[in-house]
Write a protein that holds these residues in place. Structure first.
Motif, PDB file in Angstrom:
ATOM      1  N   ILE A 181       0.837  -1.199   0.000  1.00  0.00           N
ATOM      2  CA  ILE A 181       0.000   0.000   0.000  1.00  0.00           C
ATOM      3  C   ILE A 181       0.877   1.256   0.000  1.00  0.00           C
ATOM      4  O   ILE A 181       0.616   2.224  -0.724  1.00  0.00           O
ATOM      5  N   ALA A 182       1.942   1.243   0.816  1.00  0.00           N
ATOM      6  CA  ALA A 182       2.847   2.395   0.857  1.00  0.00           C
ATOM      7  C   ALA A 182       3.526   2.609  -0.486  1.00  0.00           C
ATOM      8  O   ALA A 182       3.725   3.752  -0.928  1.00  0.00           O
ATOM      9  N   GLU A 183       3.883   1.518  -1.169  1.00  0.00           N
ATOM     10  CA  GLU A 183       4.552   1.635  -2.466  1.00  0.00           C
ATOM     11  C   GLU A 183       3.599   2.179  -3.528  1.00  0.00           C
ATOM     12  O   GLU A 183       4.004   2.977  -4.391  1.00  0.00           O
ATOM     13  N   VAL A 184       2.331   1.758  -3.485  1.00  0.00           N
ATOM     14  CA  VAL A 184       1.351   2.297  -4.436  1.00  0.00           C
ATOM     15  C   VAL A 184       1.227   3.812  -4.257  1.00  0.00           C
ATOM     16  O   VAL A 184       1.234   4.579  -5.230  1.00  0.00           O
ATOM     17  N   VAL A 185       1.110   4.260  -3.009  1.00  0.00           N
ATOM     18  CA  VAL A 185       1.009   5.691  -2.738  1.00  0.00           C
ATOM     19  C   VAL A 185       2.285   6.406  -3.177  1.00  0.00           C
ATOM     20  O   VAL A 185       2.243   7.484  -3.767  1.00  0.00           O
ATOM     21  N   VAL A 216       7.987  -6.664  -3.098  1.00  0.00           N
ATOM     22  CA  VAL A 216       6.943  -5.639  -3.125  1.00  0.00           C
ATOM     23  C   VAL A 216       6.764  -5.095  -4.537  1.00  0.00           C
ATOM     24  O   VAL A 216       5.636  -4.931  -5.027  1.00  0.00           O
ATOM     25  N   SER A 217       7.872  -4.828  -5.226  1.00  0.00           N
ATOM     26  CA  SER A 217       7.798  -4.301  -6.600  1.00  0.00           C
ATOM     27  C   SER A 217       7.118  -5.292  -7.530  1.00  0.00           C
ATOM     28  O   SER A 217       6.320  -4.902  -8.398  1.00  0.00           O
ATOM     29  N   ALA A 218       7.418  -6.578  -7.361  1.00  0.00           N
ATOM     30  CA  ALA A 218       6.788  -7.600  -8.214  1.00  0.00           C
ATOM     31  C   ALA A 218       5.280  -7.621  -8.012  1.00  0.00           C
ATOM     32  O   ALA A 218       4.509  -7.746  -8.987  1.00  0.00           O
ATOM     33  N   MET A 219       4.834  -7.470  -6.763  1.00  0.00           N
ATOM     34  CA  MET A 219       3.394  -7.477  -6.498  1.00  0.00           C
ATOM     35  C   MET A 219       2.734  -6.217  -7.043  1.00  0.00           C
ATOM     36  O   MET A 219       1.657  -6.285  -7.641  1.00  0.00           O
ATOM     37  N   VAL A 220       3.374  -5.059  -6.854  1.00  0.00           N
ATOM     38  CA  VAL A 220       2.791  -3.802  -7.342  1.00  0.00           C
ATOM     39  C   VAL A 220       2.761  -3.777  -8.862  1.00  0.00           C
ATOM     40  O   VAL A 220       1.787  -3.323  -9.481  1.00  0.00           O
ATOM     41  N   ASP A 221       3.820  -4.272  -9.503  1.00  0.00           N
ATOM     42  CA  ASP A 221       3.885  -4.275 -10.966  1.00  0.00           C
ATOM     43  C   ASP A 221       2.799  -5.142 -11.590  1.00  0.00           C
ATOM     44  O   ASP A 221       2.397  -4.913 -12.740  1.00  0.00           O
ATOM     45  N   ALA A 222       2.314  -6.128 -10.841  1.00  0.00           N
ATOM     46  CA  ALA A 222       1.274  -7.018 -11.374  1.00  0.00           C
ATOM     47  C   ALA A 222      -0.129  -6.457 -11.185  1.00  0.00           C
ATOM     48  O   ALA A 222      -1.101  -7.096 -11.606  1.00  0.00           O
ATOM     49  N   MET A 223      -0.238  -5.300 -10.560  1.00  0.00           N
ATOM     50  CA  MET A 223      -1.551  -4.711 -10.291  1.00  0.00           C
ATOM     51  C   MET A 223      -1.954  -3.738 -11.394  1.00  0.00           C
ATOM     52  O   MET A 223      -1.106  -3.033 -11.943  1.00  0.00           O
ATOM     53  N   PRO A 224      -3.247  -3.667 -11.726  1.00  0.00           N
ATOM     54  CA  PRO A 224      -3.723  -2.731 -12.762  1.00  0.00           C
ATOM     55  C   PRO A 224      -3.850  -1.318 -12.194  1.00  0.00           C
ATOM     56  O   PRO A 224      -4.931  -0.897 -11.766  1.00  0.00           O
ATOM     57  N   ALA A 239      -5.441  -2.065  -5.560  1.00  0.00           N
ATOM     58  CA  ALA A 239      -4.405  -2.780  -4.814  1.00  0.00           C
ATOM     59  C   ALA A 239      -5.007  -3.674  -3.739  1.00  0.00           C
ATOM     60  O   ALA A 239      -4.578  -4.825  -3.559  1.00  0.00           O
ATOM     61  N   GLU A 240      -6.002  -3.164  -3.029  1.00  0.00           N
ATOM     62  CA  GLU A 240      -6.657  -3.966  -1.996  1.00  0.00           C
ATOM     63  C   GLU A 240      -7.313  -5.205  -2.616  1.00  0.00           C
ATOM     64  O   GLU A 240      -7.263  -6.299  -2.050  1.00  0.00           O
ATOM     65  N   GLU A 241      -7.930  -5.016  -3.767  1.00  0.00           N
ATOM     66  CA  GLU A 241      -8.632  -6.128  -4.416  1.00  0.00           C
ATOM     67  C   GLU A 241      -7.662  -7.182  -4.928  1.00  0.00           C
ATOM     68  O   GLU A 241      -7.938  -8.383  -4.864  1.00  0.00           O
ATOM     69  N   ALA A 242      -6.493  -6.736  -5.430  1.00  0.00           N
ATOM     70  CA  ALA A 242      -5.549  -7.675  -6.040  1.00  0.00           C
ATOM     71  C   ALA A 242      -4.590  -8.298  -5.042  1.00  0.00           C
ATOM     72  O   ALA A 242      -3.939  -9.304  -5.359  1.00  0.00           O
ATOM     73  N   PHE A 243      -4.492  -7.735  -3.835  1.00  0.00           N
ATOM     74  CA  PHE A 243      -3.426  -8.158  -2.919  1.00  0.00           C
ATOM     75  C   PHE A 243      -3.540  -9.620  -2.526  1.00  0.00           C
ATOM     76  O   PHE A 243      -2.544 -10.350  -2.515  1.00  0.00           O
ATOM     77  N   GLU A 244      -4.736 -10.096  -2.164  1.00  0.00           N
ATOM     78  CA  GLU A 244      -4.865 -11.455  -1.655  1.00  0.00           C
ATOM     79  C   GLU A 244      -4.371 -12.489  -2.667  1.00  0.00           C
ATOM     80  O   GLU A 244      -3.633 -13.421  -2.315  1.00  0.00           O
ATOM     81  N   GLY A 245      -4.771 -12.337  -3.930  1.00  0.00           N
ATOM     82  CA  GLY A 245      -4.323 -13.283  -4.942  1.00  0.00           C
ATOM     83  C   GLY A 245      -2.816 -13.239  -5.139  1.00  0.00           C
ATOM     84  O   GLY A 245      -2.159 -14.280  -5.266  1.00  0.00           O
ATOM     85  N   LEU A 246      -2.253 -12.036  -5.148  1.00  0.00           N
ATOM     86  CA  LEU A 246      -0.801 -11.901  -5.321  1.00  0.00           C
ATOM     87  C   LEU A 246      -0.053 -12.418  -4.097  1.00  0.00           C
ATOM     88  O   LEU A 246       1.041 -12.986  -4.217  1.00  0.00           O
TER      89      LEU A 246
END
Length: 619
Positions: A181-185, A216-224, A239-246
């Motif tokens: 979440i911090a990285e998205v912001v 963290v970068s790998a998870m954020v990069d996979a988010m729309p 990010a909240e919606e995609a986090f659990e699957g990632l």
């Protein structure tokens, strides 16, 4: 499937293993989950599966809520493991899947285990540092603080293996969620990387930190994600919606050494925040999705997310720790709270508003409420996208501000009055001198010539207070083009109306009221607090000073919307009341579009001639 069932009437909890689907809930013995209490229907609700997703379907009108949101009869809403299902006096949550199902952790139980471990480490550290009585380290003594953190690291190195695997997994997930979440912001703002590392330099490993950053970068990069400042709220929702699957996808790639490193850093940070910061509130203040924090005693912390209040699994180690953190909040602003002054208002350095109530006024322990300061101001486009206001109404309000009409934004508590005031104020001309007056500074205006004034309460000796009324009077001597009063709640209403009547057109303010008509009556009452004058004279002042009243409301689903836009047209000859004519009205709360009533305001021609609005706003 295992369910956690809590009976609020008896404060008891039980777990129940349920096999087969669908899973019915209700008072009847035929239900898979029997809730034999008041306000529960015989067949109240049922849980069904569609693909890999669980859904809860309400079967009655007795009232069902999932994660704080109402579920209507016949409606089916997604429900995840850990989501609270509220039925009568019961809270029900699916906490563990059966073999072969997609497992979801019992987050509340794992969090409690983590909290118990942290509390034991904290107590051991206080014992070792001889802080058993106060628990308050001398934050000014840098050597003492460094020694304390070193001792904390040593205790953790010896005791970290006491955490079981489930609690470790929970801590890992929680920490990665915080970093993601911090990285998205950070990326949306274009800021330098947010750092959650502990202050224990000996324990900071550059190689480990690089692995965490890559994960963290790998998870954020996979988010729309859009990753623009104006899209932060949308990105956070994605990010909240995609986090659990990632998280499930990447959790297996975290080896034991990295897992131990992350857990140590997380626990270290939590205890360090308790000793030196704001304890469990520290992360909540840093979460951009949290808009309000409400503490009720040591073990109940609630947050508001997307307009909905929901409980958290966080708690303080003790009432003493909570009071110490409250003192830590109040000390920099010269305030104190004790039995002689049990109610205090203050403000954090970032502008967040703080309210504290303790014994003897509070019977449930120390209560702390923090309304966070938004670092990204909303725009009219944001409000349109959220359904808070329709596009024609937004253009009309924008034209009223540019055309220097006097506006009052009226609404209940937490209905979005200040947010709308900030949005409208941003459309004042950049060449104007604007003076803002607030009890707690919240407005963020982009214009270059803004003078911000803030009221000040009395100090501990009872002196030095400056009321809003004094600041409004003083603002008239500062050559303002516009005066913006954050909220009118006292005798300053008279001075504000006089300012509007003496050439300071385009002034704006907010007011607590449930309807435009109530707003007029409340203004009358507030003026009477300042001076004893005939009510007819007060109403004439109001009618000549104000042009437009904008009513906002917060609905049960958490949405905040403009419900009325009305013109103040004068005094009704029959009743002597201030007369309002509705221009736009929200007739259906489920539809964001406000409907034009057919009434054309008296100043519309003037705004159209000056090209502040177009005729299409009334079509």
């Amino acid at each position: 499937m295992e369910f956690w069932i809590f009976d609020h009437s008896t404060s008891t909890r039980r777990t129940l293993e349920v096999n087969g689907e669908p899973i019915t809930l209700g008072r009847s013995d035929r239900c898979a989950i029997v809730l034999a209490g008041p306000f529960v229907a015989p067949m109240h609700a049922r849980i069904i599966r569609r693909g890999n997703q669980l859904f809860l379907e309400a079967l009655c009108h007795a009232g069902t809520r999932v994660a704080g949101k109402e579920v209507w009869p016949g409606q089916a809403v997604p429900v995840d493991f850990g989501d609270e299902i509220q039925i009568g006096p019961y809270s029900v949550a699916a906490v563990r899947a059966a073999a072969g199902e997609a497992a979801g952790p019992d987050e509340a139980e794992h969090q409690r285990r983590l909290m118990r471990f942290e509390q034991e480490v904290h107590a051991q550290l206080l014992e070792r540092m001889n802080l058993r009585v106060t628990g308050q380290p001398n934050l000014q003594d840098a050597r003492f603080v460094a020694q304390m953190l070193e001792q904390l690291g040593q205790i953790l190195d010896r005791r970290l293996d006491e955490l079981d695997g489930a609690a470790v997994q929970h801590t890992l997930r929680m920490h990665l969620h915080r970093l993601v979440i911090a990285e998205v912001v950070r990326q949306a703002q274009g800021r330098v990387s947010t750092d959650y590392r502990a202050d224990d330099e000996r324990a900071t490993d550059a190689a480990m930190e690089q692995q965490v950053a890559q994960l963290v970068s790998a998870m954020v990069d996979a988010m729309p994600l859009i990753l623009e400042p104006a899209s932060v709220q949308e990105d956070l929702a994605s990010a909240e919606e995609a986090f659990e699957g990632l998280w499930r996808q990447h959790a297996g790639a975290v080896d034991s050494s990295l897992r131990r490193y992350i857990v140590r850093q997380t626990v270290f940070k939590d205890i360090r925040d308790t000793l030196l910061g704001l304890g469990p509130l520290q992360d909540l203040l840093e979460m951009p999705t949290v808009t309000e924090i409400m503490v009720v005693g040591r073990d109940r912390i609630y947050v508001e997310k997307n307009g909905v209040v929901q409980p958290t699994t966080r708690s303080f180690f003790s009432d003493e720790v909570l009071l110490a953190i409250i003192e830590r909040i109040l000390a920099p602003v010269g305030r104190r709270v004790d039995t002689s002054t049990p109610l205090v208002d203050a403000r954090l350095p970032d502008g967040s508003r703080v309210n504290v109530v303790i014994n003897p006024l509070s019977l449930v322990g120390p209560c702390l409420t923090i309304r966070k300061f938004g670092w990204i101001p909303f725009t009219l486009d944001d409000l349109i996208a959220r359904g808070s206001v329709s596009e024609p109404c937004a253009r009309f309000l924008q034209g009223c501000v540019i055309g220097r009409k006097n506006l009052i934004v009226s609404g209940g508590t937490s209905s979005g009055k200040t947010t709308l005031l900030n949005v409208l104020s941003a459309h004042a001309r950049p060449t104007e001198r604007i003076i803002t007056i607030e009890e707690s500074a919240e407005l963020q205006l982009p214009q270059p010539h803004v003078v911000r004034l803030e009221g000040r309460p009395a100090n501990v000796e009872g002196r030095g207070a400056y009321a809003i009324r004094e600041l409004v009077r003083n603002a008239l001597r500062m050559r303002p083009d516009r005066i913006i009063v954050g909220e009118v709640r006292g005798p300053e209403a008279l001075d504000m109306l006089q300012a509007m009547n003496t050439g300071h057109d385009g002034s704006l303010s907010t007011l607590h009221a449930n309807s435009p008509q109530d707003a007029m009556r409340r203004l009358e009452t507030l003026v009477l607090m300042a001076v004893d004058m005939p009510v007819r004279a007060i109403r004439e002042q109001i009618a000549s000073a104000l042009d437009v009243v904008v009513q906002v409301a917060r609905f049960s689903n958490g949405r905040r919307r403009v419900t009325h836009i009305a013109e103040v047209t004068g005094i009704e000859p029959d009743t002597g009341q201030v007369h309002l004519e509705n221009i736009f009205v929200l007739r259906d709360p489920e539809q964001p579009r406000l409907r034009h009533t057919g009434y054309i305001p008296s100043f519309a021609e003037q705004l159209i001639e000056r090209e502040h609005i177009g005729v299409e706003v009334f079509l």
